[in-house]
Structure formats: C-alpha cells, structure tokens
Design a protein around this motif. Sequence first.
Motif, PDB file in Angstrom:
ATOM      1  N   ALA A 128       0.834  -1.206   0.000  1.00 57.78           N
ATOM      2  CA  ALA A 128       0.000   0.000   0.000  1.00 57.78           C
ATOM      3  C   ALA A 128       0.867   1.254   0.000  1.00 57.78           C
ATOM      4  CB  ALA A 128      -0.908  -0.004   1.227  1.00 57.78           C
ATOM      5  N   ARG A 129       0.515   2.219  -0.843  1.00 55.08           N
ATOM      6  CA  ARG A 129       1.233   3.496  -0.920  1.00 55.08           C
ATOM      7  C   ARG A 129       0.244   4.606  -1.233  1.00 55.08           C
ATOM      8  NH1 ARG A 129       4.263   0.179   0.312  1.00 55.08           N
ATOM      9  NH2 ARG A 129       6.406  -0.227  -0.287  1.00 55.08           N
ATOM     10  N   LYS A 130       0.598   5.828  -0.812  1.00 60.57           N
ATOM     11  CA  LYS A 130      -0.186   6.981  -1.240  1.00 60.57           C
ATOM     12  C   LYS A 130       0.113   7.222  -2.718  1.00 60.57           C
ATOM     13  CE  LYS A 130      -0.561  10.695   1.364  1.00 60.57           C
ATOM     14  NZ  LYS A 130      -0.286  11.769   2.335  1.00 60.57           N
ATOM     15  N   PRO A 131      -0.902   7.606  -3.495  1.00 60.06           N
ATOM     16  CA  PRO A 131      -0.660   7.813  -4.926  1.00 60.06           C
ATOM     17  C   PRO A 131       0.208   9.035  -5.194  1.00 60.06           C
ATOM     18  CG  PRO A 131      -2.884   8.459  -4.348  1.00 60.06           C
ATOM     19  CD  PRO A 131      -2.289   7.838  -3.121  1.00 60.06           C
ATOM     20  N   LEU A 140     -12.603  10.970  -8.311  1.00 61.13           N
ATOM     21  CA  LEU A 140     -13.805  10.247  -8.713  1.00 61.13           C
ATOM     22  C   LEU A 140     -14.886  11.277  -9.013  1.00 61.13           C
ATOM     23  CD1 LEU A 140     -14.133   7.295  -6.162  1.00 61.13           C
ATOM     24  CD2 LEU A 140     -13.657   7.119  -8.610  1.00 61.13           C
ATOM     25  N   TYR A 141     -15.429  11.208 -10.207  1.00 59.12           N
ATOM     26  CA  TYR A 141     -16.550  12.061 -10.589  1.00 59.12           C
ATOM     27  C   TYR A 141     -17.808  11.220 -10.479  1.00 59.12           C
ATOM     28  CZ  TYR A 141     -13.266  15.551 -12.234  1.00 59.12           C
ATOM     29  OH  TYR A 141     -12.280  16.494 -12.289  1.00 59.12           O
ATOM     30  N   VAL A 142     -18.806  11.721  -9.757  1.00 60.65           N
ATOM     31  CA  VAL A 142     -20.020  10.953  -9.489  1.00 60.65           C
ATOM     32  C   VAL A 142     -21.139  11.447 -10.407  1.00 60.65           C
ATOM     33  CG1 VAL A 142     -21.652  10.196  -7.726  1.00 60.65           C
ATOM     34  CG2 VAL A 142     -19.291  10.736  -7.083  1.00 60.65           C
ATOM     35  N   PHE A 143     -21.724  10.494 -11.147  1.00 57.44           N
ATOM     36  CA  PHE A 143     -22.823  10.805 -12.060  1.00 57.44           C
ATOM     37  C   PHE A 143     -24.059  10.008 -11.664  1.00 57.44           C
ATOM     38  CE2 PHE A 143     -19.043  11.726 -14.466  1.00 57.44           C
ATOM     39  CZ  PHE A 143     -19.360  12.867 -15.190  1.00 57.44           C
ATOM     40  N   TYR A 184     -11.796  13.809  -4.207  1.00 61.60           N
ATOM     41  CA  TYR A 184     -10.342  13.750  -4.363  1.00 61.60           C
ATOM     42  C   TYR A 184      -9.830  12.526  -3.617  1.00 61.60           C
ATOM     43  CZ  TYR A 184     -10.836  18.388  -6.255  1.00 61.60           C
ATOM     44  OH  TYR A 184     -11.206  19.453  -7.045  1.00 61.60           O
ATOM     45  N   ILE A 185      -9.197  11.618  -4.332  1.00 63.94           N
ATOM     46  CA  ILE A 185      -8.755  10.364  -3.709  1.00 63.94           C
ATOM     47  C   ILE A 185      -7.249  10.181  -3.868  1.00 63.94           C
ATOM     48  CG2 ILE A 185     -11.002   9.219  -3.826  1.00 63.94           C
ATOM     49  CD1 ILE A 185      -9.887   7.683  -6.292  1.00 63.94           C
ATOM     50  N   HIS A 186      -6.495  11.211  -3.515  1.00 65.35           N
ATOM     51  CA  HIS A 186      -5.029  11.093  -3.596  1.00 65.35           C
ATOM     52  C   HIS A 186      -4.349  11.396  -2.262  1.00 65.35           C
ATOM     53  CE1 HIS A 186      -5.846  15.379  -4.458  1.00 65.35           C
ATOM     54  NE2 HIS A 186      -4.767  15.578  -3.723  1.00 65.35           N
ATOM     55  N   ARG A 187      -5.117  11.651  -1.228  1.00 68.25           N
ATOM     56  CA  ARG A 187      -4.519  12.083   0.040  1.00 68.25           C
ATOM     57  C   ARG A 187      -4.183  10.940   0.984  1.00 68.25           C
ATOM     58  NH1 ARG A 187      -8.851  16.213  -0.711  1.00 68.25           N
ATOM     59  NH2 ARG A 187      -7.793  18.042  -1.538  1.00 68.25           N
ATOM     60  N   VAL A 215     -16.707   7.747 -11.902  1.00 65.67           N
ATOM     61  CA  VAL A 215     -15.763   7.711 -13.018  1.00 65.67           C
ATOM     62  C   VAL A 215     -14.406   8.192 -12.517  1.00 65.67           C
ATOM     63  CG1 VAL A 215     -15.239   8.552 -15.344  1.00 65.67           C
ATOM     64  CG2 VAL A 215     -17.624   8.099 -14.680  1.00 65.67           C
ATOM     65  N   LEU A 216     -13.378   7.367 -12.758  1.00 69.67           N
ATOM     66  CA  LEU A 216     -12.025   7.663 -12.290  1.00 69.67           C
ATOM     67  C   LEU A 216     -11.263   8.498 -13.310  1.00 69.67           C
ATOM     68  CD1 LEU A 216      -9.869   6.957 -10.042  1.00 69.67           C
ATOM     69  CD2 LEU A 216      -9.106   5.183 -11.609  1.00 69.67           C
ATOM     70  N   LEU A 217     -10.839   9.674 -12.884  1.00 68.78           N
ATOM     71  CA  LEU A 217      -9.989  10.533 -13.714  1.00 68.78           C
ATOM     72  C   LEU A 217      -8.875  11.074 -12.840  1.00 68.78           C
ATOM     73  CD1 LEU A 217     -12.741  12.606 -15.599  1.00 68.78           C
ATOM     74  CD2 LEU A 217     -11.393  10.728 -16.518  1.00 68.78           C
ATOM     75  N   ASN A 218      -7.849  11.632 -13.470  1.00 70.21           N
ATOM     76  CA  ASN A 218      -6.812  12.290 -12.682  1.00 70.21           C
ATOM     77  C   ASN A 218      -6.695  13.735 -13.140  1.00 70.21           C
ATOM     78  OD1 ASN A 218      -4.849  12.464 -14.862  1.00 70.21           O
ATOM     79  ND2 ASN A 218      -4.546  10.272 -14.593  1.00 70.21           N
TER      80      ASN A 218
END
Length: 141
Positions: free
Chosen positions: A15-18, A24-27, A38-41, A133-136
């Motif tokens: 496991a690592r922080k990205p 993630l964009y929610v539709f 935001y899922i990078h923290r 939807v996963l985007l960066n």
Amino acid sequence: TVHGVTLVYTEPPEARKPTVRWRLYVFKDGELQGDPLYIHRQSYYLLGRERKVVDLPTDHPSCSKQHAVIQFRSRNKMDDETGDMVAVVTPYVMDLNSTNGTHLNGERVESQRYYELLEKDTIKFGTSTREYVLLNEESAR
C-alpha cells in the motif's frame, strides 16, 4: 476497530499513497453530482453505508456497510524509454463481500480480489444508479 466498528479490510504491505492526483466524478442519470471526490490524500478509501468508518459514503440501501475499497498499491514496471524497473503506484478496487456487488465498467467483480483501475473506468456499488468515473488531474483538463 475504529469508532467501535470492526473493519473488514486490512491494507496490504505494498500500500502506498498515490503520486498522481486521482479523482472520482459521481454521475447519476448522466448528470454530474457535485464536486469530484479527491482520492489522492491517503493510500486507501473505504466505501459503504457505515458512516462511522467509511471514507466515501454510499448511502444507497443496496450498498453494504463496508462495501468496497479503492486501494493504491506500488508495483514494479519497466520504463519503456530506459528499460529500468521503476515503482509505480496504481489504483485498484476490491469488493468486500458485499451483498449486491461492485461493478467495474458494467461487469460484476469477484469479491476479495483486486482489480486494477484505469483512467476513465466506471465503478458502481450495489444496485445504485450512481456511477463513479475515475480521472486524474491530467485527464480532467
């Protein structure tokens, strides 16, 4: 145990922080629902209905209390230009034995197994019509 709730998930040793700022964009019904998540923290994000412990609540009744996890994992990959092995941190999704399942790009995934996530992948939890939807930060421009 967190806030009196036993967690059903334990992080793996890789496991690592990205290093990339994933979002993630929610539709719902094709309409964007609020701001991106935001899922990078942190190195993983627990999803489900148990608000005492989850990082990203999925309030739909078909979702389990601890439904799924998005886990960032380090793995070695060959650099195409140099031929050297380099460590890359990649997102994965795992269903945590949920009752109604997790779907990746329309296909139900097996429980307790990591599935690598790629940019623009769509995840659904239970029978909820919400699509994640996963985007960066690069793809979001």
